[in-house]
Write an enzyme that holds these catalytic residues in place. Sequence first.
Site, mmCIF file in Angstrom:
data_model
loop_
_atom_site.group_PDB
_atom_site.id
_atom_site.type_symbol
_atom_site.label_atom_id
_atom_site.label_comp_id
_atom_site.label_asym_id
_atom_site.label_seq_id
_atom_site.Cartn_x
_atom_site.Cartn_y
_atom_site.Cartn_z
ATOM 1 N N ASP A 14 -10.636 -2.237 -61.658
ATOM 2 C CA ASP A 14 -11.122 -3.573 -62.041
ATOM 3 C C ASP A 14 -10.215 -4.250 -63.066
ATOM 4 O O ASP A 14 -10.677 -5.053 -63.884
ATOM 5 C CB ASP A 14 -12.565 -3.515 -62.604
ATOM 6 C CG ASP A 14 -13.514 -2.836 -61.642
ATOM 7 O OD1 ASP A 14 -13.358 -3.045 -60.429
ATOM 8 O OD2 ASP A 14 -14.396 -2.085 -62.101
ATOM 9 N N LYS A 17 -6.190 -6.387 -60.305
ATOM 10 C CA LYS A 17 -5.021 -6.151 -59.438
ATOM 11 C C LYS A 17 -4.961 -7.159 -58.291
ATOM 12 O O LYS A 17 -3.889 -7.536 -57.866
ATOM 13 C CB LYS A 17 -5.060 -4.727 -58.861
ATOM 14 C CG LYS A 17 -4.880 -3.642 -59.900
ATOM 15 C CD LYS A 17 -4.945 -2.263 -59.287
ATOM 16 C CE LYS A 17 -6.303 -1.926 -58.723
ATOM 17 N NZ LYS A 17 -7.395 -1.840 -59.710
ATOM 18 N N GLY A 41 -12.716 -3.441 -54.693
ATOM 19 C CA GLY A 41 -13.133 -4.817 -54.463
ATOM 20 C C GLY A 41 -12.115 -5.714 -55.132
ATOM 21 O O GLY A 41 -12.080 -5.802 -56.347
ATOM 22 N N HIS A 42 -11.229 -6.288 -54.351
ATOM 23 C CA HIS A 42 -10.167 -7.110 -54.932
ATOM 24 C C HIS A 42 -10.532 -8.578 -54.787
ATOM 25 O O HIS A 42 -10.646 -9.095 -53.685
ATOM 26 C CB HIS A 42 -8.829 -6.788 -54.267
ATOM 27 C CG HIS A 42 -8.335 -5.412 -54.627
ATOM 28 N ND1 HIS A 42 -7.304 -4.772 -53.987
ATOM 29 C CD2 HIS A 42 -8.747 -4.558 -55.593
ATOM 30 C CE1 HIS A 42 -7.113 -3.582 -54.551
ATOM 31 N NE2 HIS A 42 -7.983 -3.434 -55.517
ATOM 32 N N GLN A 224 -8.283 1.006 -57.428
ATOM 33 C CA GLN A 224 -8.843 1.718 -58.591
ATOM 34 C C GLN A 224 -7.777 1.799 -59.703
ATOM 35 O O GLN A 224 -6.891 0.959 -59.748
ATOM 36 C CB GLN A 224 -9.373 3.119 -58.211
ATOM 37 C CG GLN A 224 -10.632 3.081 -57.337
ATOM 38 C CD GLN A 224 -10.332 3.010 -55.859
ATOM 39 O OE1 GLN A 224 -9.479 3.711 -55.363
ATOM 40 N NE2 GLN A 224 -11.047 2.156 -55.145
ATOM 41 N N THR A 239 -12.503 9.066 -58.678
ATOM 42 C CA THR A 239 -12.649 8.871 -57.243
ATOM 43 C C THR A 239 -11.947 10.030 -56.541
ATOM 44 O O THR A 239 -11.511 10.989 -57.190
ATOM 45 C CB THR A 239 -12.130 7.478 -56.810
ATOM 46 O OG1 THR A 239 -12.516 7.247 -55.447
ATOM 47 C CG2 THR A 239 -10.619 7.339 -56.960
ATOM 48 N N THR A 300 -17.724 -4.728 -55.870
ATOM 49 C CA THR A 300 -18.225 -4.025 -54.690
ATOM 50 C C THR A 300 -19.727 -3.773 -54.789
ATOM 51 O O THR A 300 -20.455 -3.947 -53.821
ATOM 52 C CB THR A 300 -17.477 -2.674 -54.533
ATOM 53 O OG1 THR A 300 -16.095 -2.981 -54.346
ATOM 54 C CG2 THR A 300 -17.971 -1.885 -53.338
ATOM 55 N N ASP A 333 -7.709 -14.401 -71.875
ATOM 56 C CA ASP A 333 -8.576 -15.509 -72.303
ATOM 57 C C ASP A 333 -9.965 -15.029 -72.738
ATOM 58 O O ASP A 333 -10.627 -15.676 -73.540
ATOM 59 C CB ASP A 333 -8.713 -16.530 -71.164
ATOM 60 C CG ASP A 333 -9.101 -15.857 -69.854
ATOM 61 O OD1 ASP A 333 -8.309 -15.034 -69.357
ATOM 62 O OD2 ASP A 333 -10.222 -16.119 -69.358
HETATM 63 P P1 IMP Z 1 -16.245 6.484 -55.403
HETATM 64 O O1 IMP Z 1 -14.797 6.118 -55.343
HETATM 65 O O2 IMP Z 1 -17.146 5.502 -54.704
HETATM 66 O O3 IMP Z 1 -16.491 7.899 -54.995
HETATM 67 O O4 IMP Z 1 -16.684 6.412 -56.949
HETATM 68 C C1 IMP Z 1 -16.187 7.322 -57.929
HETATM 69 C C2 IMP Z 1 -16.023 6.599 -59.265
HETATM 70 O O5 IMP Z 1 -14.985 5.633 -59.169
HETATM 71 C C3 IMP Z 1 -17.264 5.828 -59.713
HETATM 72 O O6 IMP Z 1 -17.326 5.859 -61.135
HETATM 73 C C4 IMP Z 1 -16.971 4.404 -59.272
HETATM 74 O O7 IMP Z 1 -17.664 3.444 -60.039
HETATM 75 C C5 IMP Z 1 -15.488 4.346 -59.514
HETATM 76 N N1 IMP Z 1 -14.788 3.380 -58.646
HETATM 77 C C6 IMP Z 1 -14.479 3.533 -57.344
HETATM 78 N N2 IMP Z 1 -13.809 2.470 -56.893
HETATM 79 C C7 IMP Z 1 -13.696 1.625 -57.919
HETATM 80 C C8 IMP Z 1 -13.056 0.356 -58.083
HETATM 81 O O8 IMP Z 1 -12.440 -0.191 -57.158
HETATM 82 N N3 IMP Z 1 -13.135 -0.200 -59.313
HETATM 83 C C9 IMP Z 1 -13.757 0.412 -60.354
HETATM 84 N N4 IMP Z 1 -14.354 1.607 -60.254
HETATM 85 C C10 IMP Z 1 -14.322 2.200 -59.048
#
Ligand code: IMP
Length: 425
Positions: A14, A17, A41-42, A224, A239, A300, A333
């Site tokens: 987050d 990117k 989630g971009h 991520q 992850t 997401t 900002d």
């Molecule tokens: P998973 O990737 O869904 O298995 O989640 C594992 C951990 O990674 C959790 O804490 C999620 O909130 C975090 N996570 C997975 N994808 C993202 C992302 O794109 N942005 C921020 N946190 C993420």
Amino acid sequence: MGKNSIVVGCQWGDEGKGKIVDLLASEVDIVARFQGGANAGHTIRVDDKKYVFHLIPSGILHENKVCCIGNGVVLDPFGLKEEIDVLTSQGIDYSNRLAISGAANMVLPYHKLIDAIQEKARGTSSIGTTKRGIGPAYIDKVARHGIRVVDLFAPERLRKRLDYQLKIKAQYLEGSDDERADLDRTYDELLGLVDLFKPLVRDVSRFLYESDKAGKTILFEGAQGVLLDVDLGTYPFATSSNTTSGGCLTGLGIGPNMIDTVVGVVKAYTTRVGAGPFPTELIDDTGEKLRAKGDEYGATTGRPRRCGWLDLVALRHAVRVNGVESIAITKLDVLDGLDEVKVCTEYDLNGESLSEVPLDMAELFHVKPVYKTLAGWDGTCTAKTSFDDLPENAQKYLRYVADDLGVEIKIVSTGAKRDETIICQ
Ligand code: IMP
């Protein structure tokens, strides 16, 4: 920018990117995603439109850019179809511009069901996953019973592999009345995607190799952030993929000589969604302010993100393990209007001072951040497009961070829109 660059997140994801890749995409021919799945989630804002992509690389909004999804991605074919439908409804032509590796493992509905069941079973130790089936899909891949994109085109093999899932996942699937456990349905629905997928599937590794040889430029898009890397992050609160630059090589089937530089994306403060240690977390008014002003809710899952000060100890780790040479700092900002801005320079672990993250990341639950306090700034950074126009104390903040990390600042993002950006070099 070097010819081919990797863009990686330097915190817990987050970092913004999507916007940075979207900006840099205008300078390259190809954008290639190498890991993760629809957990990402971009978000990109163009004019007054907001797009959120989970799988399709953020370069897709630029005409003529080819976007690749590599073998290291776990691909939810139904989610991808939904994203393709959005492109179609917005009149964005993706034909000949989207290439999917046939070697990518698929995330299927039962993976999401299992993700949810496993999270529940973890109880108070739950990871807070996105429930997008990411962990269970990577487990299948490594256990060598995953189902890959190429299997879509071999219906008998697909059927056999699905039947095998029933055997090995009986504890989750047998007797379940959840429709995601219905593998006959999954089989039929997968066959319904074959015509859509056929023209998109390619040997992405070879395509990238040949494109590079032909002088095309490539941006490798990470998802991520480093602290969620399965090897180098805050395991087990991570992850299931290598979110760091090393993951780019295996996730796309390319050699290291194809990489010219690594750009790290750093949010001007820190956020985290999901469980796990977060030394600089602010559980106070300032944390609330950052969340509200920064609109810190997961793209997401919509979950509120935990917010805190910038953590240089964690960022030193990010720079080292990724080989980051320059950084893009986002959401500067959001820090407007604060009397003071803190930066964590060291951790205190039972009286011991640490300037690097501990080997056992579980100790991050116990460290106390040691802060350097910098003055906040009058005036605003919002929508500024030149470094010199930033308030002096904001400039000092940025320089302090870059000097500590030994990197150059390449981009400063001063708002959500494409043009609210400072290009520094
Ligand atoms: P998973 O990737 O869904 O298995 O989640 C594992 C951990 O990674 C959790 O804490 C999620 O909130 C975090 N996570 C997975 N994808 C993202 C992302 O794109 N942005 C921020 N946190 C993420």
